[in-house]
Design an enzyme around this catalytic site. Structure first.
Site, short mmCIF file in Angstrom:
data_model
loop_
_atom_site.label_atom_id
_atom_site.label_comp_id
_atom_site.label_asym_id
_atom_site.label_seq_id
_atom_site.Cartn_x
_atom_site.Cartn_y
_atom_site.Cartn_z
N ASP A 435 0.86 -1.16 0.00
CA ASP A 435 0.00 0.00 0.00
C ASP A 435 0.91 1.22 0.00
OD1 ASP A 435 -2.26 1.62 0.43
OD2 ASP A 435 -1.76 1.71 2.55
N ASP A 891 -1.61 -0.46 5.88
CA ASP A 891 -1.84 0.04 7.23
C ASP A 891 -3.30 0.31 7.53
OD1 ASP A 891 -2.03 2.27 5.55
OD2 ASP A 891 -1.80 3.56 7.29
N ASP A 895 -6.71 -2.06 3.31
CA ASP A 895 -5.73 -3.07 2.93
C ASP A 895 -6.06 -4.43 3.52
OD1 ASP A 895 -4.19 -1.04 1.73
OD2 ASP A 895 -3.48 -0.48 3.73
#
Lengths: 1247, 336
Positions: A435, A891, A895
């Site tokens: 990410d 985080d 995700d």
């Protein structure tokens, strides 16, 4: 007081008046699907402010507590047991234990049941502890408090878990919403509030939510005393972007839309407080509905281990079959004659019902013998394998958690392995799906550089340049193109200034270190020219001033007065962190934006003519909002003189398209700067302005107002057209570059990971430009990389025809792939950039394979604008298509899907949101720890576990087969050579500790060397330590060992005397002696495998052997009732015999010899990477020269093959530097040789 | 930027800290060619002498083996040996002559050896009751002794197949007309005599049933003194085994001829087992067995050969220590 005033001031701004798009959307204008309310799927009824109505049916909804635990007190035992016995091996041992209750088993009951209970018990305790931790985490979340209105009208803190549907809550700034809320009112007068949904969808910009006009008045605690309303809405569903419902309030019904819904796990930002009604609670909330239960993951090795277990099972079945057939043959042909067995002859049934040896029923006997044999040879199946692995993994996990190098000082958090199942999987990762926001970047913008009127400022050298030039120092003389320092224009053109190389490495590092800590947050800019107001002496004064004005005026931010501020500096809040950084920067440059009212923006400007600060008011006439399709934002302001300006900022391509002919003065220089900024991974925005004639403005304004007033779907289009009309003929001022601040150590980490041969894909919800910038910033992309951009063409997108879109994408993919194949041998790496919409098409059935084929062959892949679902989908497809081990790191809650889908999910724990961490397998405080986690711990754990499993197989084969060989000598009657308790001890005590020590502490090379040679990591993905050839090899080694042990023992010991007194060996002593050999051999074997001996290994290995003797002593000393045939076997029988000790020595050496010869040959002639590096390490330790030439060279060599990452970039840069050098030298040479002076000199004979 | 926690942790530079950081001092042996050759040489140098010593010990043992199961059946009965052995009316006396080829130093162990006799058969091995052997009739549960458990409702002491099938050939040895003294004491492990067979346990109802197996026991002598039984009840591990019968406590000279008068009672004919009588001296290593010595010498020699082969290979295909060209990245570049 100051806070209060600021709040009231802020409260006065009606945002809805400022925005042209989006926000002010007359709610009646839209077709609302509210008619569906009350039908199937839309049956929920909520009585606002009357939560007690929801305590009983029919409107009973769950409490707001959530639970992510796997078990509860009641279900733990059955479910955990079920989980345990789902493993084939455990189930087998359960069956064996059940059989042992009948007379079927060849062993005593206890010796079968005790290990099973031990093994299963430990696993279950581990499960329980892990679940307990999950429970504590839930508890933590459930006990957060929120201000809730009680029946007496007071708002008190109430834990989240006690929240009920219908409760009215007040959420303060920067708090998370406890459940899905219906927004009633906010601290702003017009009832908007800002929400950060990063946890849900990963988008960093704030979202605006608006309440209904009807509920605007409810903005005070007291207002709720008589508040009653009914919400009818959809049933709980996981859809984040839809919400259908109506609010019945004061006898009127208002339709509700998603913009009134505040979702759990999002956060209130820039708004002091909001009031809301709880609509969905706990497991009904959209966020929770969206999260799937985290699947239990198993590592590759563990899955392969199952196959090994199956192989061992086949061996087991095979030898059992041999035994049972052999037994029945013996029974039929020979045993009947063995009078000493007194076999039942079948006629007298009652006498003796020994079904195992009934000559009249050989088939039945054979079947029973088969079952008994299955249990007997159970030692082929390593019962303690699972439990040992679990113990080892828990210890490994502990060591990972405790590693001080993985401890983050700032967040005071450490790396946490949340499940211990996947430690070794860390060593086999081939792909990292990352990410962006919060993972690579810290979601902090820093103003870094700007180019005003064609001159670049703040142009610090980048790290890549620095590294490249220090590298070049080795073979280059400092080569200065010393241009006139005052000539800024040429200086800025000279981006690749070779004076850089004159810095020594130390100086350079010091410089870099200094720049890493900006004094002002969000502002990392150093340029004396601009900062010390020297620019007023330079040219283009008006343009520079205008540039700063754009910076200070063209935004949606508001100034905040800090309560405890010491200076007159303000801080700002705005929709995006970029804007904040602009405002801070303009403040630093002397254009402080310090007040905003409904229609006024007030600046404290530095007036270059009077050299002092003046306060100027600008009237805000219009604000043309930023949107991702427009990619620009403009304000129209009139200054005190009544001159009207349109100030515009936006993506460079958009702005450059809209320049007036006379506005392109700086275009060329600026474009040059832009590209260099972009290469450094900075996010750029171009600034431009235009002065408007009053009449022109008036004309336009009427059109615009009309458009604004339009109701209906064409409104946006009209607005778009209107803004098109005015945003043209701009004059370019310059560009600014902000840095999306990477987290500490990210480029270095990516570099190392790339060297380790890992591929890194960037999946982000952000827009393409941002993603590409970050790609550059963290060296995933570089300038000389060929980039493939996959996106839907405009036509295809507008037609919205699936077929056309598919064809479009397919064509693009094929084109790119062709290109890639054609230049496949070319050194230049490829980057693939694809956006969410294109990805959606590309991941469909038939295109999928082609897409993945292309993607996998690219050095780096960046997917932008992808939804959480797509992230998960990509992860799954990559995993399936390539079959490689994937690691997903992120985080936020967006995700979670990807984290769960990947083989390993890693969550960043530095930020506040816990969703990702909760779903993850490992949590890191910072991205950079991934390097050590994978390259050191992953590598180690992979090696350890594979060595351990192989050794386990070996050990059990070596032991189990001796049982089988003995059967051959007992006419397959099922008699066991060893005492039951010897065998029980085998896996539980006598061989378990060394394996655990190996599994926890083995290191092929030390951690430093792992990091210095990331290429060593490739052993994992290539699976060299756990290949089938190795597995088979170890099984064969076990077979050989068992043969040697058994045959040597029976040939040496039988039939002659054991010692001087003439006593011969019987079954008990043969068993004890053979068993001694087994214990010695397997323990010495592990000593040969181990390459890292600490005292723990020594203790466990030699201690295990010693333990066997101690056990034999103690067990033998028990009274014969207990010790059975092991009574005094050591001191009375075998101990005094020298033969016993000699056999041990010879057998151990002989049985280890094949393996030893194998490794000597391998080491000497076909060494593996770790062997060579071990040797190098040893060599160097002798010389004690760390920066030995060979060492450095090898390190460099090992890095060579990567195409992404910092080093690769430096490499490429060095290449381009030297090419440019060559050119420059050439040109200088030419210019010199062509110069008349030169000619004159050369003509003059000097010598 | 230092965290007090971290500092505190660092200060504890103890073994535990080193353990958690996985940096405990460790010895990391690397198998270098030098080591390999040294190890093989060392093994050779150890094993060959050991093998020689063992062989010598084995050779010092003198062993006389005489198979008597066929010879002791009269020619006339050799067609149907089973009925011969089962017929109690035929006397089973038999005489054998053994010639001493080498001087045999006392004590000389007398073994009887049975081949193809599965004393390790599971049914057989399990059919005993250790508790009854120790406690006698006080211990009632004899279920483990099936099928020789009860006789007329009375428990048999000692019960079980093993005891029931007690070997009952007996031997007397005569040298030059004088009977050699055979010591039949001390032929069982001391631990068995003292702790596993009861001093107050007397055979009861033994071999009184309808089916009579092997030897009988003296009802008056406690089990702990019936050493033949104790020896027999230490079941052998393999189907071919020797059991100690007694010891001749006189030296035997070369060319002595020993007459063995034996009672050929035990039935091995039904299952084709062999019976042998073995006289053997013993060395410090026990009986005559060359296997260990040969194994040692073979291992030692092959180690030496391996040491030489490795030395030669290293001289020829020497891989420099820590040679980097074997590293994968270098190999890759070499190949392409």
């Amino acid at each position: 007081m100051a806070a209060a005033t600021s709040r009231t001031r802020k409260g006065k701004i009606r945002w809805s008046k400022l925005y042209s798009f989006g926000c002010l959307r007359p709610s009646t204008s839209e077709e609302h699907p509210a008619d569906r309310v009350g039908q199937l799927g839309f049956t929920r009824v909520i009585f606002c402010n009357e939560p007690y109505l929801h305590r009983k049916k029919p409107h009973k909804y769950p409490y707001n507590n959530i639970s992510t635990t796997k078990y509860n007190v009641l279900t733990f035992l059955p479910r955990a047991l079920f989980e345990q016995f789902r493993r084939v091996a455990n189930f087998y041992f359960l069956l064996a234990a059940v059989f042992s209750l009948f007379s079927l088993a060849p062993f005593s009951r206890a010796s079968l049941i005790v290990p099973l209970i031990f093994v299963v018990g430990i696993s279950m305790i581990k499960e329980a502890i892990e679940d307990w931790h999950r429970f504590l985490q839930d508890l933590d979340v459930n006990n957060r408090t929120v201000k809730t209105r009680m029946s007496n009208g007071v708002f008190v803190d109430k834990p989240w878990k006690e929240l009920r549907v219908g409760d009215v809550v007040k959420v303060n700034k920067d708090e998370y919403f406890p459940s899905d809320l219906l927004l009633l009112s906010s601290s702003y007068e017009d009832g908007v509030c800002y929400v950060e949904t990063m946890n849900l969808d990963g988008e960093t910009n704030l979202k605006i939510k608006r309440c209904l006009e009807a509920s605007l008045c409810l903005n005070d605690d007291e207002e709720f005393s008589g508040f009653k309303a009914t919400v009818r809405c959809e049933d709980p569903n996981p859809n984040l972007y839809t919400f259908v419902g109506t609010l019945e309030f004061e006898n009127e019904s208002y339709p509700l839309s998603p913009s009134q819904l505040l979702l759990r796990d999002s956060k209130l930002r820039n708004t002091d407080y909001i009031y809301g009604v709880v609509i969905f609670t706990g497991h009904d909330t959209k966020a929770v509905r969206n999260s799937t239960r985290s699947p239990s993951k198993r590592s590759r090795i563990e899955r392969k281990m199952d196959h090994i277990i199956y192989i061992l099972f086949s061996i087991l079945v095979l030898v059992s079959l041999v035994s049972s057939i052999g037994s029945s043959l013996f029974l039929k042909h020979d045993m009947v004659d063995w009078w000493y067995l007194l076999l039942p002859d079948g006629s007298s049934l009652d006498d003796d019902d020994d079904l195992f040896f009934n000559p009249s029923k050989p088939v039945k006997s054979a079947v029973l013998q088969f079952i008994r044999a299955l249990i007997l040879y159970g030692y082929l199946i390593p019962i303690s394998l699972y439990v040992s692995i679990e113990v080892v993994k828990v210890l490994q996990k502990m060591l990972i958690d405790k590693d001080i190098e993985l401890y983050d000082d700032v967040t005071r958090k450490s790396v946490q392995a949340r499940t211990s199942n996947l430690n070794e999987e860390l060593g086999q990762v081939e792909m990292i799906l990352s990410d962006k926001t919060g993972t690579l970047t810290s979601n902090q913008m820093e103003f870094r550089k700007c180019s005003i009127a064609g001159i670049s400022y703040g142009g610090d050298i980048t790290e890549v340049d620095l590294a490249a030039s220090t590298r070049m120092n080795a073979n280059l003389e400092p080569f200065e193109f010393s241009m006139d320092e005052t000539n800024r224009a040429t200086r800025s053109f000279e981006l690749l200034d070779f004076s850089v190389s004159s810095f020594s490495a130390q100086n350079g590092n010091a410089r870099l270190l200094k720049t890493e800590e900006p004094v002002i947050k969000g502002f990392n800019f150093r340029d004396d020219w601009l900062m010390n107001k020297n620019w007023i002496r330079g040219p283009n004064l008006s343009d520079i001033t205008m540039f700063f004005r754009v910076m200070a005026l063209c935004h949606t931010g508001i100034p905040i007065e800090d309560d405890n501020r010491k200076t007159d500096k303000l801080s700002y809040e705005a929709e995006s962190p970029e804007e904040v950084s602009f405002l801070i920067a303009s403040q630093e440059f002397g254009f402080q934006f310090f007040r905003r009212t409904q229609s006024l923006m007030v600046l404290k400007e530095f007036d270059p003519s009077s050299m002092e600060e003046v306060e100027r008011e600008y009237k805000l006439l219009n604000l043309l909002e930023f949107s991702s399709s427009r990619k620009r934002m403009s304000v129209i302001v009139s200054n005190e003189d009544g001159r009207i300006f349109l100030l515009c900022k936006g993506a460079d391509s958009i702005i450059f398209d809209r320049l007036a002919d006379n506005g392109r003065t700086y275009e060329q220089a600026t474009a040059l700067h832009l590209s260099s900024y972009a290469e450094d991974g900075l996010r750029t925005l171009a600034f431009a302005y235009r002065e408007l004639e009053a009449a022109e403005y008036e004309r336009w304004n009427t059109t615009f107002t009309q458009a604004k007033a339009t109701i209906g779907p064409e409104r946006e289009e009209l607005l778009e057209q209107a803004s098109q009309m005015i945003e043209k003929d701009l004059i370019l001022l310059g560009v600014v570059a902000v840095e999306d601040k990477l987290q500490k150590g990210v480029p270095e980490c990516i570099d190392k990971l790339a060297q380790a041969g890992l591929k890194i894909w960037l999946l982000t919800g952000d827009k393409r430009e941002t993603a590409v910038n970050i790609g550059f910033a963290c060296s995933l992309l570089r300038q000389d990389m060929m980039q493939f951009h996959l996106s839907l063409s405009r036509e295809a997108e507008s037609n919205n025809e699936v077929k056309a879109m598919e064809e479009d994408i397919l064509q693009q993919i094929q084109c790119s792939y062709k290109l890639l194949c054609e230049e496949g041998n070319n050194e230049a790496p490829y980057g693939l950039i694809i956006d969410g919409k294109a990805l959606e098409i590309a991941l469909r059935g038939n295109i999928k394979d082609e897409f993945l084929q292309l993607a996998v062959n690219c050095a780096s892949v960046i997917c932008c604008r992808v939804s959480p679902k797509q992230k998960a989908l990509i992860t799954r497809l990559v995993k399936q298509y390539t079959g490689r081990t994937t690691l997903a790191i992120g985080d936020g809650a967006n995700d979670v899907g990807m984290i769960q889908e990947a083989d390993i999910g890693v969550g960043i724990s530095g930020m506040e949101g816990m969703q990702a961490v909760m779903a993850s397998d490992f949590s890191l405080p910072q991205f950079r720890f991934l390097e050590r986690l994978l390259i050191v711990h992953g590598h180690w754990c992979y090696q350890r576990i594979s060595k351990m499993v192989l050794y386990f197989v070996y050990k059990n084969v070596a032991f189990g087969l001796t049982l089988f060989y003995y059967e051959l000598y007992t006419s397959f009657s099922g008699e066991v050579l060893y005492n039951d308790w010897y065998m029980t001890m085998f896996n539980v005590m006598l061989t378990s500790l060394p394996v655990v020590a190996l599994g926890v502490l083995e290191q092929d090379v030390s951690s430093d060397i792992c990091l210095q040679f990331p290429a060593l990591y490739q052993q994992g993905p290539r699976n060299v330590h756990f290949s089938w050839s190795r597995i088979i090899g170890w099984i064969l080694n076990g077979v050989v060992t068992s043969l040697v042990i058994f045959l040597a023992n029976i040939y040496i010991l039988s039939p002659t005397a054991l010692q001087r007194n003439g006593f011969v060996t019987d079954m008990n002593s043969l068993g004890a002696i053979t068993y001694t050999c087994v214990i010695w051999t397997v323990n010495c074997q592990i000593a040969i495998i181990t390459s890292h001996f600490t005292w723990i290994q020594h203790l466990s290995i030699w201690g295990s052997i010693l333990l066997w003797y101690i056990f034999l002593l103690v067990y033998g000393a028990l009274p014969p009732d207990l010790s059975g045939n092991a009574f005094q076997v050591l001191i009375g029988v075998i101990g005094p015999a020298p033969l016993y000790w000699m056999i041990t020595m010879v057998v151990v050496v002989v049985s280890l010899l094949p393996y030893f010869v194998h490794i000597t040959i391998q080491r000497s002639f076909y060494p593996m990477d770790d062997h060579v590096i071990q040797e190098m390490e040893k060599c160097l330790k002798k010389d004690d020269v760390r920066d030995n030439e060979m060492w450095v060279r090898e390190q460099r060599n090992s890095q060579r093959s990567t195409s992404i990452g910092f080093s690769a970039r430096v490499e490429a840069k060095v290449l381009s530097f030297s090419q440019q050098m060559q050119q420059k030298k050439l040109s200088i040479y030419r210019s010199v040789t062509n110069s008349p002076i030169y000619r004159s000199i050369t003509r003059t004979p000097f010598s | 930027m230092t965290d007090p926690n971290r500092e505190r942790y660092r200060i504890r530079e103890t073994a535990f800290y080193l353990f958690t950081q996985q940096s405990l001092p460790a010895c990391k042996p690397v198998l270098t060619p030098g080591w390999v050759i040294t190890i093989f040489l060392f093994m050779g140098l150890i094993f060959i002498p050991v093998g020689l010593v063992t062989l010598r010990a084995s050779h010092s043992v003198v062993e006389i083996v005489d198979r008597y199961d066929i010879e002791c059946v009269p020619e006339s009965s050799r067609i149907d040996k089973i009925s011969y052995i089962q017929d109690d009316s035929i006397p089973k006396n038999c005489s054998r002559f053994m010639k001493v080829r080498k001087y045999m130093k006392a004590p000389i162990n007398i073994y009887y050896q049975l081949d193809n006799y599965y004393q390790n058969h599971r049914r057989y091995v399990k059919s005993r009751s250790d508790k009854q052997l120790l406690h006698g009739r006080k211990y009632h549960d004899t279920s483990s002794c099936q099928p020789v458990e009860l006789n007329n409702g009375q428990p048999i002491v000692p019960c079980g197949l093993i005891a029931w099938s007690l070997f009952n050939d007996s031997f007397t040895f005569i040298r030059e007309r004088a009977e050699l003294k055979v010591n039949r004491k001390n032929i069982a492990w001391k631990s068995d005599r003292d702790h596993k067979f009861g001093k107050n346990v007397h055979p009861f109802s033994f071999q009184n049933g309808t089916l009579i197996g092997g030897g009988k026991l003296y009802p008056k002598i406690p089990l702990s003194d019936q050493e033949d039984l104790i020896v027999w009840m230490r079941t052998s591990a393999l189907p071919s085994f020797r059991k100690l019968y007694g010891r001749i406590e006189e030296d035997l000279d070369v060319d002595d001829v020993i007459v063995v008068n034996l009672m050929n009672n035990y039935n091995t004919y039904s299952f084709g087992g062999k019976k042998k009588l073995v006289l053997s001296t013993s060395s410090w290593l026990g009986g005559k067995n060359n296997f260990l010595g040969h194994a040692c010498i073979i291992v030692g020699c092959s180690s030496l050969v391996l040491a030489i082969v490795f030395t030669l290979l290293h001289l020829k295909y020497r891989r420099p220590y820590g040679d980097t060209s074997y590293l994968p990245w270098n190999r890759k570049s070499l190949s392409g």
